[in-house]
Write a protein that holds these residues in place. Structure first.
Motif, short mmCIF file in Angstrom:
data_model
loop_
_atom_site.label_atom_id
_atom_site.label_comp_id
_atom_site.label_asym_id
_atom_site.label_seq_id
_atom_site.Cartn_x
_atom_site.Cartn_y
_atom_site.Cartn_z
N UNK A 124 0.84 -1.20 0.00
CA UNK A 124 0.00 0.00 0.00
C UNK A 124 0.88 1.25 0.00
N UNK A 125 0.40 2.30 -0.64
CA UNK A 125 1.22 3.50 -0.82
C UNK A 125 1.72 4.07 0.52
N UNK A 126 0.88 4.08 1.52
CA UNK A 126 1.27 4.62 2.83
C UNK A 126 2.44 3.83 3.41
N UNK A 127 2.38 2.52 3.31
CA UNK A 127 3.45 1.64 3.81
C UNK A 127 4.73 1.83 2.99
N UNK A 128 4.58 1.84 1.67
CA UNK A 128 5.74 2.01 0.79
C UNK A 128 6.42 3.35 1.06
N UNK A 129 5.63 4.39 1.21
CA UNK A 129 6.19 5.73 1.47
C UNK A 129 6.97 5.73 2.78
N UNK A 130 6.39 5.15 3.83
CA UNK A 130 7.08 5.10 5.13
C UNK A 130 8.38 4.30 5.02
N UNK A 131 8.35 3.19 4.30
CA UNK A 131 9.55 2.37 4.14
C UNK A 131 10.65 3.12 3.38
N UNK A 132 10.27 3.76 2.28
CA UNK A 132 11.26 4.49 1.46
C UNK A 132 11.85 5.65 2.25
N UNK A 133 11.02 6.39 2.96
CA UNK A 133 11.53 7.52 3.74
C UNK A 133 12.42 7.05 4.90
N UNK B 36 23.16 13.86 -0.98
CA UNK B 36 22.27 14.15 0.15
C UNK B 36 21.08 15.00 -0.32
N UNK B 37 21.35 15.99 -1.16
CA UNK B 37 20.29 16.86 -1.68
C UNK B 37 19.30 16.03 -2.51
N UNK B 38 19.82 15.11 -3.31
CA UNK B 38 18.95 14.25 -4.13
C UNK B 38 18.05 13.40 -3.23
N UNK B 39 18.62 12.86 -2.17
CA UNK B 39 17.83 12.05 -1.24
C UNK B 39 16.77 12.88 -0.52
N UNK B 40 17.14 14.08 -0.14
CA UNK B 40 16.19 14.95 0.57
C UNK B 40 14.98 15.28 -0.29
N UNK B 41 15.16 15.25 -1.61
CA UNK B 41 14.08 15.64 -2.52
C UNK B 41 13.36 14.46 -3.18
#
Length: 154
Positions: free
Chosen positions: A81-90, A128-133
């Protein structure tokens, strides 16, 4: 792993339990594959599993298939689910940012000691900038391959 095929449908089976449930039949302690096949029980061969991005996908078992007389387990990849994927990626992004911060401190120490820096501080800052964005990337979170980004940079 073993399966039992009944009416063309293959299901995982515990061989010991199956034999224990057969009250009027005695079986050898280690039955041969031939004997097992007489009860429609077959050994499942090791099969290749598809690659999965653990941050955004999960591997699901979808059954069994027979190829040239051998049985194999079938798999599919499903998006989380998008919410789970987003939390994992972040979370993974934050872990990488911490690693970059440690590397930046290492380079700063090397520079203070008048040593040749082991890494390019400018490259670290850009990564780091790429990751932050990454949240701004099209298709986020499913389009983000953090390990690929890190390997590409590193």
């Amino acid at each position: 792993m073993f399966i039992r095929v009944v009416d063309g449908k293959a299901e995982k089976v515990n061989v010991r339990e199956f034999f224990r449930d057969q009250k009027n039949i005695s079986f050898p302690r280690k039955p041969s594959l031939q004997l097992l096949s007489e009860y429609n029980i077959f050994c499942v061969e090791e099969s290749d599993k598809p690659e999965v991005d653990i941050n955004t996908q999960k591997l699901i078992r979808i059954g069994f298939t027979q190829v040239e007389g051998k049985w194999f387990e079938k798999f599919a990849v499903e998006q989380l689910p998008k919410k789970t994927a987003k939390a994992n990626v972040l979370s993974e992004r934050d872990r990488l940012l911490s690693k970059i911060e440690r590397l930046q401190m290492k380079v700063a120490r090397e520079i203070r000691r008048n040593e040749t820096p082991s890494l390019n501080i400018h490259d670290l800052d850009l990564f780091a900038k790429k990751l932050e964005n990454i949240e701004k990337e099209e298709g986020f979170p499913y389009s983000i391959e953090l390990e690929d980004l890190f390997e590409e940079w590193n």
